[in-house]
Design a protein around this motif. Structure first.
Motif, short mmCIF file in Angstrom:
data_model
loop_
_atom_site.label_atom_id
_atom_site.label_comp_id
_atom_site.label_asym_id
_atom_site.label_seq_id
_atom_site.Cartn_x
_atom_site.Cartn_y
_atom_site.Cartn_z
N VAL A 133 0.84 -1.20 0.00
CA VAL A 133 0.00 0.00 0.00
C VAL A 133 0.87 1.25 0.00
O VAL A 133 0.60 2.21 -0.73
N ALA A 134 1.94 1.25 0.78
CA ALA A 134 2.84 2.41 0.81
C ALA A 134 3.52 2.63 -0.54
O ALA A 134 3.66 3.77 -1.00
N SER A 135 3.91 1.55 -1.21
CA SER A 135 4.57 1.70 -2.51
C SER A 135 3.59 2.19 -3.57
O SER A 135 3.94 3.02 -4.41
N VAL A 136 2.35 1.71 -3.54
CA VAL A 136 1.34 2.18 -4.49
C VAL A 136 1.03 3.66 -4.24
O VAL A 136 0.91 4.45 -5.19
N ALA A 137 0.94 4.05 -2.98
CA ALA A 137 0.69 5.46 -2.65
C ALA A 137 1.85 6.34 -3.11
O ALA A 137 1.63 7.43 -3.67
N ALA A 138 3.08 5.89 -2.90
CA ALA A 138 4.24 6.66 -3.34
C ALA A 138 4.27 6.78 -4.86
O ALA A 138 4.57 7.87 -5.40
N LEU A 139 3.93 5.72 -5.56
CA LEU A 139 3.87 5.77 -7.02
C LEU A 139 2.79 6.74 -7.47
O LEU A 139 2.99 7.49 -8.44
N GLY A 140 1.67 6.78 -6.79
CA GLY A 140 0.61 7.74 -7.10
C GLY A 140 1.06 9.17 -6.92
O GLY A 140 0.74 10.04 -7.74
N VAL A 141 1.80 9.44 -5.85
CA VAL A 141 2.32 10.79 -5.61
C VAL A 141 3.29 11.19 -6.72
O VAL A 141 3.23 12.31 -7.25
N VAL A 142 4.17 10.28 -7.11
CA VAL A 142 5.12 10.57 -8.19
C VAL A 142 4.37 10.84 -9.49
O VAL A 142 4.70 11.77 -10.23
#
Length: 51
Positions: free
Chosen positions: A27-36
């Motif tokens: 979930v944290a990696s998907v959220a970080a990818l969304g922010v990028v």
């Protein structure tokens, strides 16, 4: 954490913790990818590359 009489975690709870960490990291990696992706979109919009 559930423990048996010797102070070690019970096998039944160990996999729950591992799966929990796996889901949390995912979930944290998907959220970080969304922010990028949002940052890239904003930069592209400022440069006039998107409508």
């Amino acid at each position: 954490m559930a423990r048996n009489g010797r102070g070690t975690p019970r096998p039944g709870t160990l996999w729950v913790r591992r799966v929990g960490w796996l889901v949390l990291i995912w979930v944290a990696s998907v959220a970080a990818l969304g922010v990028v992706a949002l940052v890239f979109r904003a930069v592209m919009s400022l440069a006039g590359m998107t409508p």
